[in-house]
Design a protein around this motif. Structure first.
Motif, PDB file in Angstrom:
ATOM      1  N   ALA A 107       0.738  -1.300  -0.058  1.00 43.29           N
ATOM      2  CA  ALA A 107       0.078   0.201   0.010  1.00 43.29           C
ATOM      3  C   ALA A 107       0.759   1.044   0.051  1.00 43.29           C
ATOM      4  O   ALA A 107       0.683   2.260  -0.616  1.00 43.29           O
ATOM      5  CB  ALA A 107      -0.868  -0.059   1.155  1.00 43.29           C
ATOM      6  N   GLU A 108       1.998   1.119   0.872  1.00 40.22           N
ATOM      7  CA  GLU A 108       2.773   2.476   0.777  1.00 40.22           C
ATOM      8  C   GLU A 108       3.443   2.513  -0.585  1.00 40.22           C
ATOM      9  O   GLU A 108       3.909   3.774  -0.994  1.00 40.22           O
ATOM     10  CB  GLU A 108       3.778   2.332   1.787  1.00 40.22           C
ATOM     11  CG  GLU A 108       3.146   2.319   3.405  1.00 40.22           C
ATOM     12  CD  GLU A 108       4.107   1.966   4.409  1.00 40.22           C
ATOM     13  OE1 GLU A 108       3.643   1.963   5.640  1.00 40.22           O
ATOM     14  OE2 GLU A 108       5.356   1.490   4.360  1.00 40.22           O
ATOM     15  N   GLY A 109       3.861   1.436  -0.987  1.00 38.30           N
ATOM     16  CA  GLY A 109       4.736   1.390  -2.582  1.00 38.30           C
ATOM     17  C   GLY A 109       3.532   2.134  -3.517  1.00 38.30           C
ATOM     18  O   GLY A 109       4.227   2.817  -4.401  1.00 38.30           O
ATOM     19  N   ARG A 110       2.421   1.426  -3.425  1.00 40.73           N
ATOM     20  CA  ARG A 110       1.506   2.335  -4.365  1.00 40.73           C
ATOM     21  C   ARG A 110       1.271   3.912  -4.408  1.00 40.73           C
ATOM     22  O   ARG A 110       1.308   4.502  -4.982  1.00 40.73           O
ATOM     23  CB  ARG A 110      -0.053   1.648  -4.209  1.00 40.73           C
ATOM     24  CG  ARG A 110       0.170   0.117  -4.555  1.00 40.73           C
ATOM     25  CD  ARG A 110      -1.201  -0.471  -4.885  1.00 40.73           C
ATOM     26  NE  ARG A 110      -2.262  -0.311  -3.569  1.00 40.73           N
ATOM     27  CZ  ARG A 110      -2.217  -0.911  -2.532  1.00 40.73           C
ATOM     28  NH1 ARG A 110      -1.589  -2.127  -2.431  1.00 40.73           N
ATOM     29  NH2 ARG A 110      -3.295  -0.824  -1.617  1.00 40.73           N
ATOM     30  N   ARG A 119       4.285  14.451  -9.113  1.00 36.74           N
ATOM     31  CA  ARG A 119       5.432  15.354  -8.962  1.00 36.74           C
ATOM     32  C   ARG A 119       5.611  15.710 -10.510  1.00 36.74           C
ATOM     33  O   ARG A 119       6.208  16.855 -10.661  1.00 36.74           O
ATOM     34  CB  ARG A 119       6.417  14.784  -8.279  1.00 36.74           C
ATOM     35  CG  ARG A 119       7.653  15.863  -7.760  1.00 36.74           C
ATOM     36  CD  ARG A 119       8.815  15.157  -7.291  1.00 36.74           C
ATOM     37  NE  ARG A 119       9.449  14.307  -8.223  1.00 36.74           N
ATOM     38  CZ  ARG A 119      10.387  13.433  -8.079  1.00 36.74           C
ATOM     39  NH1 ARG A 119      11.117  13.597  -6.891  1.00 36.74           N
ATOM     40  NH2 ARG A 119      10.941  12.670  -8.919  1.00 36.74           N
ATOM     41  N   GLY A 120       5.413  14.815 -11.446  1.00 37.85           N
ATOM     42  CA  GLY A 120       5.863  15.251 -12.672  1.00 37.85           C
ATOM     43  C   GLY A 120       7.061  14.889 -13.301  1.00 37.85           C
ATOM     44  O   GLY A 120       7.352  14.937 -14.546  1.00 37.85           O
ATOM     45  N   ASP A 121       7.930  14.218 -12.827  1.00 36.51           N
ATOM     46  CA  ASP A 121       9.344  13.718 -13.202  1.00 36.51           C
ATOM     47  C   ASP A 121       9.404  12.345 -12.792  1.00 36.51           C
ATOM     48  O   ASP A 121       9.526  11.987 -11.526  1.00 36.51           O
ATOM     49  CB  ASP A 121      10.218  14.592 -12.600  1.00 36.51           C
ATOM     50  CG  ASP A 121      11.856  14.324 -13.228  1.00 36.51           C
ATOM     51  OD1 ASP A 121      11.886  13.196 -14.070  1.00 36.51           O
ATOM     52  OD2 ASP A 121      12.902  14.784 -12.983  1.00 36.51           O
ATOM     53  N   LEU A 122       9.321  11.174 -13.644  1.00 35.67           N
ATOM     54  CA  LEU A 122       9.555   9.757 -13.506  1.00 35.67           C
ATOM     55  C   LEU A 122      10.972   9.554 -13.033  1.00 35.67           C
ATOM     56  O   LEU A 122      11.314   8.405 -12.773  1.00 35.67           O
ATOM     57  CB  LEU A 122       9.004   9.202 -14.734  1.00 35.67           C
ATOM     58  CG  LEU A 122       7.434   9.328 -14.878  1.00 35.67           C
ATOM     59  CD1 LEU A 122       7.162   8.114 -15.861  1.00 35.67           C
ATOM     60  CD2 LEU A 122       6.694   9.126 -13.600  1.00 35.67           C
ATOM     61  N   GLY A 123      12.128  10.453 -13.700  1.00 36.26           N
ATOM     62  CA  GLY A 123      13.131  10.083 -13.396  1.00 36.26           C
ATOM     63  C   GLY A 123      13.926   8.845 -14.056  1.00 36.26           C
ATOM     64  O   GLY A 123      14.449   7.714 -13.607  1.00 36.26           O
ATOM     65  N   LEU A 124      13.373   8.802 -15.325  1.00 39.09           N
ATOM     66  CA  LEU A 124      13.388   7.451 -16.185  1.00 39.09           C
ATOM     67  C   LEU A 124      14.857   7.308 -16.857  1.00 39.09           C
ATOM     68  O   LEU A 124      15.699   8.216 -17.264  1.00 39.09           O
ATOM     69  CB  LEU A 124      12.486   7.748 -17.278  1.00 39.09           C
ATOM     70  CG  LEU A 124      12.554   6.550 -18.437  1.00 39.09           C
ATOM     71  CD1 LEU A 124      11.705   5.478 -17.564  1.00 39.09           C
ATOM     72  CD2 LEU A 124      11.560   6.803 -19.496  1.00 39.09           C
ATOM     73  N   LEU A 208       7.565  14.362  -2.152  1.00 42.39           N
ATOM     74  CA  LEU A 208       6.584  13.898  -3.060  1.00 42.39           C
ATOM     75  C   LEU A 208       5.236  14.633  -2.750  1.00 42.39           C
ATOM     76  O   LEU A 208       5.096  14.723  -1.285  1.00 42.39           O
ATOM     77  CB  LEU A 208       6.360  12.439  -2.811  1.00 42.39           C
ATOM     78  CG  LEU A 208       7.681  11.578  -3.366  1.00 42.39           C
ATOM     79  CD1 LEU A 208       7.346   9.980  -3.231  1.00 42.39           C
ATOM     80  CD2 LEU A 208       7.871  11.996  -4.714  1.00 42.39           C
ATOM     81  N   PRO A 209       4.257  14.812  -3.422  1.00 39.95           N
ATOM     82  CA  PRO A 209       3.061  15.682  -3.075  1.00 39.95           C
ATOM     83  C   PRO A 209       1.978  14.824  -2.555  1.00 39.95           C
ATOM     84  O   PRO A 209       2.186  13.505  -2.330  1.00 39.95           O
ATOM     85  CB  PRO A 209       2.502  16.334  -4.505  1.00 39.95           C
ATOM     86  CG  PRO A 209       3.015  15.306  -5.493  1.00 39.95           C
ATOM     87  CD  PRO A 209       4.269  14.705  -4.829  1.00 39.95           C
ATOM     88  N   ASN A 210       0.847  15.239  -2.223  1.00 35.45           N
ATOM     89  CA  ASN A 210      -0.195  14.550  -1.645  1.00 35.45           C
ATOM     90  C   ASN A 210      -0.107  13.811  -0.310  1.00 35.45           C
ATOM     91  O   ASN A 210      -0.574  12.585   0.020  1.00 35.45           O
ATOM     92  CB  ASN A 210      -0.799  13.695  -2.680  1.00 35.45           C
ATOM     93  CG  ASN A 210      -1.188  14.118  -4.041  1.00 35.45           C
ATOM     94  OD1 ASN A 210      -1.662  15.578  -3.870  1.00 35.45           O
ATOM     95  ND2 ASN A 210      -1.035  13.555  -5.172  1.00 35.45           N
ATOM     96  N   ASP A 211       0.629  14.369   0.817  1.00 37.12           N
ATOM     97  CA  ASP A 211       0.874  13.754   1.841  1.00 37.12           C
ATOM     98  C   ASP A 211       1.484  12.276   1.964  1.00 37.12           C
ATOM     99  O   ASP A 211       1.146  11.475   2.688  1.00 37.12           O
ATOM    100  CB  ASP A 211      -0.158  13.989   2.903  1.00 37.12           C
ATOM    101  CG  ASP A 211      -0.746  15.366   2.905  1.00 37.12           C
ATOM    102  OD1 ASP A 211       0.224  16.203   3.019  1.00 37.12           O
ATOM    103  OD2 ASP A 211      -1.851  15.560   3.067  1.00 37.12           O
ATOM    104  N   VAL A 212       2.369  12.003   1.229  1.00 37.67           N
ATOM    105  CA  VAL A 212       2.941  10.725   1.003  1.00 37.67           C
ATOM    106  C   VAL A 212       3.623  10.406   2.078  1.00 37.67           C
ATOM    107  O   VAL A 212       3.491   9.244   2.609  1.00 37.67           O
ATOM    108  CB  VAL A 212       3.643  10.467  -0.315  1.00 37.67           C
ATOM    109  CG1 VAL A 212       4.536   9.316  -0.378  1.00 37.67           C
ATOM    110  CG2 VAL A 212       2.774  10.643  -1.611  1.00 37.67           C
ATOM    111  N   ALA A 213       4.600  11.460   2.529  1.00 43.63           N
ATOM    112  CA  ALA A 213       5.413  11.262   3.669  1.00 43.63           C
ATOM    113  C   ALA A 213       4.427  10.927   4.842  1.00 43.63           C
ATOM    114  O   ALA A 213       4.967  10.047   5.634  1.00 43.63           O
ATOM    115  CB  ALA A 213       6.168  12.377   3.947  1.00 43.63           C
TER     116      ALA A 213
END
Length: 777
Positions: A107-110, A119-124, A208-213
């Motif tokens: 769940a945390e991984g998702r 965030r807009g940058d996948l760091g591919l 990371l946005p949306n309160d991921v932390a």
């Protein structure tokens, strides 16, 4: 004296040489590797599963106990064929608690994956770009997720993409598992493929946005020495794993030696699809294998959302033009389960509008055709040939193994094909655990099971075939083998063809895959195995509650003094009861007659009243003993008191439907047929039930086995005079393995989870091998 005789017998077995061509030793030997180097023997600690029969009788269940192959001189003294990866002995893991932890981590991984996207940058980066430049350079800018109804994305099969989400999710999972159990073997994609890469010691996810932390839980406390400890569940799924309502197999409820456990992690499966914008194809995969067999699978889908999720008017208007909103609003889903506990989080149904719009409509689908999922870039002419040979509907072309498994679990596809090497154990372990829990099959392209016990053998070298049922699977394997032979023959006729011949086209015919699990059965006689006989206690049925716990609980409910019955005294009473002479009036060697109470009554008395010479308590009244005996009989007559071996009913029924005779042979009283019927083993599953109290012969006496074969012949279920075409399976090395061997059975197998020659612990696997022995390609 019984133990001494049995020990001598085991030593005599160990002294016998192995099969022709291999060196003689006290364990199963394996041939040299394809590269000429000697095969390694795994040194994992073997811990036998709980044997209901041998445990309560007091037989010595050491790691040297094993089944036998009649007519084969292979030593059966504990040679390993698969297993764990070498954690220190004595460190144990609770599989339910490990599962709960993985569910929370999934769940945390998702959340982390969605945070990286928001965030807009996948760091591919391209993992294939490892020479002549910076291996971490960007491959291309990530695309905005596609919302078109077209199924064709811009896709580059030559790129092995990796994103920041892959790296950060895996690092988080590895840190948490290390805190949970440092000795646990974890095989994760990114660290396996780049073992020199440093894993950050911490990550607060503040960027990371949306309160991921705020939604990522702190690491579990350090485990107690010698045990991985308990996990405090966070998500509803993790709580369900520990709530007690799931029918976990008994051998997984007990702490398992960490050397027998391997965890597989793919932090983000389908990265190339993810980079191309196919967010719905992304999954977070986690699997648990015990003794080399998948037992738990977890598939998290970060961007799943059903079409019935409520939206306000503004959201709905925006969603009409941009389907991304659905994906970003959704909390995703997790599909999880495994051996014995079933599959949660998904319903098997026809394709509905909830399926992502980027995939083709199901309207007009010819349901007479097998629907197949394949990689977008197959790079293998055999797949096209197999599709044409079986007229498959290759409807789903997605390079994401986790997503393939979801389509099968949902009933939207019937099978998935990848006939070349390509998938890894972290791709297949979670899906195999789930699909097999639903009755499906997962093998290599030649129909062989993979071994998940060796962390060094991560590549599925011989392809992967997954299907929802055994019949479909047999057709797919036959087609795969046939097209492999055709391709090889074509290359022999045209060696200068363009492109040049590739040895990979011959897979799996020219490969001895070291990660393929060896067969559990001995070589079958001509025409294959004709019949199977099965034990009940500890094999088909195992008490959900330990026997001694049931006795102690009953003693407390009867108001007996706590000094009378505890686990140690009850176990002594049970073992003493089985070591005493047969009850007077019974035929020689027959323990149970009729309902068996003549045997159980004195045993129950001793167990309930305890050692009165030590406690100085008076003997129990006959009325109390009789009440206890009646209560125990009532308890064990309830199907709810028994754990039914996973997929045993379905597997035995499949054998009967395909002409294999099936009988029960058990030391039991005359109530056994009724109990089996209430547990699902009716006339569609079994040809006959032979219990010792009825035929007045106890295993290991060959008389009870002879009665079983004669009954099968009278019912025209078995047409052979030779018992060498029969396999017997049971959990007692004395009653079952030795008894069936004496009776001349061709296979005498020990029902035991220990990964060694002569042992079997999966009725699906057993049925597949029996049916395969009867098929001629």
């Amino acid at each position: 004296w019984r133990t001494a005789i049995r020990t001598n017998l085991m030593l005599a077995r160990a002294a016998v040489g192995t099969r022709s061509g291999f060196a003689r030793c006290g364990r199963r030997c394996r041939s040299a590797r394809a590269d000429g180097k000697p095969r390694r023997f795994r040194a994992a600690v073997v811990s036998a599963s709980t044997s209901f029969s041998d445990d309560i009788r007091g037989f010595d269940r050491t790691a040297t106990s094993s089944g036998s192959w009649v007519g084969d001189s292979t030593a059966t003294s504990g040679g390993l064929s698969r297993g764990g990866s070498g954690a220190p002995a004595g460190v144990t893991v609770s599989v339910p608690h490990l599962t709960a932890l993985l569910l929370d981590l999934n769940a945390e991984g998702r959340r982390i994956i969605r945070g990286v996207v928001d965030r807009g940058d996948l760091g591919l980066v391209n993992k294939n770009d490892v020479g002549g430049g910076d291996a971490s350079r960007d491959v291309k800018k990530p695309r905005t997720p596609r919302t078109t109804s077209s199924f064709l994305y811009e896709y580059d099969p030559e790129i092995d993409a990796q994103t920041e989400a892959d790296r950060r999710v895996e690092a988080h999972v590895l840190r948490a598992l290390r805190a949970f159990c440092p000795e646990l073997t974890v095989v994760a994609e990114e660290s396996y493929e780049n073992p020199d890469a440093a894993i950050p010691e911490s990550d607060d996810f503040a960027d990371l946005p949306n309160d991921v932390a705020a939604s990522v839980a702190p690491f579990p406390a350090s485990p107690k020495k010698g045990h991985a400890g308990a996990h405090a569940p966070v998500t509803n799924e993790a709580k369900e794993a520990l709530a007690g309502g799931l029918d976990w197999p008994p051998h997984l409820l007990e702490p398992v030696d960490a050397s027998r456990v391997t965890v597989f992690v793919d932090p983000l499966d389908g990265t190339n699809e993810f980079a191309a914008g196919a967010r719905e194809c992304v999954t977070c995969l986690m699997g648990v294998a015990v003794d080399g067999s998948p037992v738990v699978g977890i598939i998290g889908q970060p961007f799943f959302c059903s079409r019935d999720e409520s939206l306000d008017a503004n959201d709905a208007n925006e969603a009409n033009d941009d389907d991304v909103l659905f994906q970003r609003r959704s909390a995703g889903r997790v599909v999880w389960g495994g051996r014995g506990i079933g599959v949660m989080g998904v319903e098997t149904e026809a394709m509905t509008e909830s399926f992502p719009e980027s995939f083709p409509s199901v309207e007009g689908l010819n349901k007479n055709r097998i629907v197949c999922a394949v990689n977008r870039a197959t790079r293998d002419v055999r797949v096209d040939k197999a599709i044409a040979r079986l007229n498959l509907d290759a409807r789903f072309k997605v390079s994401a193994t986790g997503f393939h498994f979801l389509t099968l679990l949902e009933g939207k596809a019937d099978c998935a094909l990848l006939l070349r090497e390509g998938t890894k154990k972290w791709d297949s372990c979670p899906g195999e655990a789930l699909l097999r829990a639903r009755g499906g099959c997962v093998t290599d392209a030649a129909g062989r099971l993979y071994d998940y016990g060796d962390k060094e053998m991560a590549l599925n070298l011989s392809g992967l075939i997954s299907s929802r049922d055994a019949r479909t699977h047999a057709r797919l394997v036959d087609a795969a083998v046939a097209v492999a032979r055709e391709t090889a023959a074509e290359e022999d006729r045209n060696p200068r063809s363009t492109p040049p011949p590739s040895r990979s086209l011959h897979f799996p015919l020219n490969v001895r895959d070291l990660s393929v699990r060896p067969p559990v059965l001995p070589p079958a006689p001509a025409g294959g195995w004709q019949a199977l006989t099965v034990d009940v206690g500890g094999c088909l049925l195992t008490p959900k509650e330990r026997v001694v716990e049931t006795y102690v609980r009953l003693a407390r409910s009867l108001g007996l003094d706590a000094r009378r019955a505890n686990e140690d005294s009850v176990m002594r009473a049970i073992r003493d009861g089985f070591s005493k002479p047969i009850p007077p009036g019974n035929p020689p060697g027959v323990r149970y007659v009729g309902d068996g109470k003549a045997f159980w009554r004195p045993l129950v008395r001793q167990a309930m009243q305890g050692d009165i010479e030590v406690t100085k308590l008076p003997p129990l009244d006959d009325e109390i003993v009789e009440n206890a005996l009646d209560a125990l009989y009532a308890h064990y007559e309830k199907p709810s008191s028994w754990h039914v071996a996973p997929r045993s009913v379905e597997s035995l029924r499949l054998l009967r439907e395909n002409g294999v005779a099936v009988a029960v042979v058990s030391n039991w009283d005359t109530r056994l047929p009724s109990l089996l019927r209430t547990c699902g083993f009716d006339e569609t599953v079994l040809d006959t039930v032979v219990c010792s109290a009825e035929v007045l012969a106890d295993k290991p006496d060959r008389g009870i086995f002879d009665v079983a074969l004669e009954r099968l012949r009278l019912k025209n279920a078995f047409h052979d005079d030779s018992p060498s075409r029969v396999v017997h399976v049971g959990d007692s090395s004395v009653n079952d393995v030795d008894g069936a061997s004496i009776a001349g059975f061709g296979g005498a197998m020990l029902w035991n989870s220990a990964p060694r020659n002569g042992c079997v612990f999966d009725f699906q696997e057993l049925a597949m091998e029996i049916l395969e022995s009867r098929r001629a390609r």
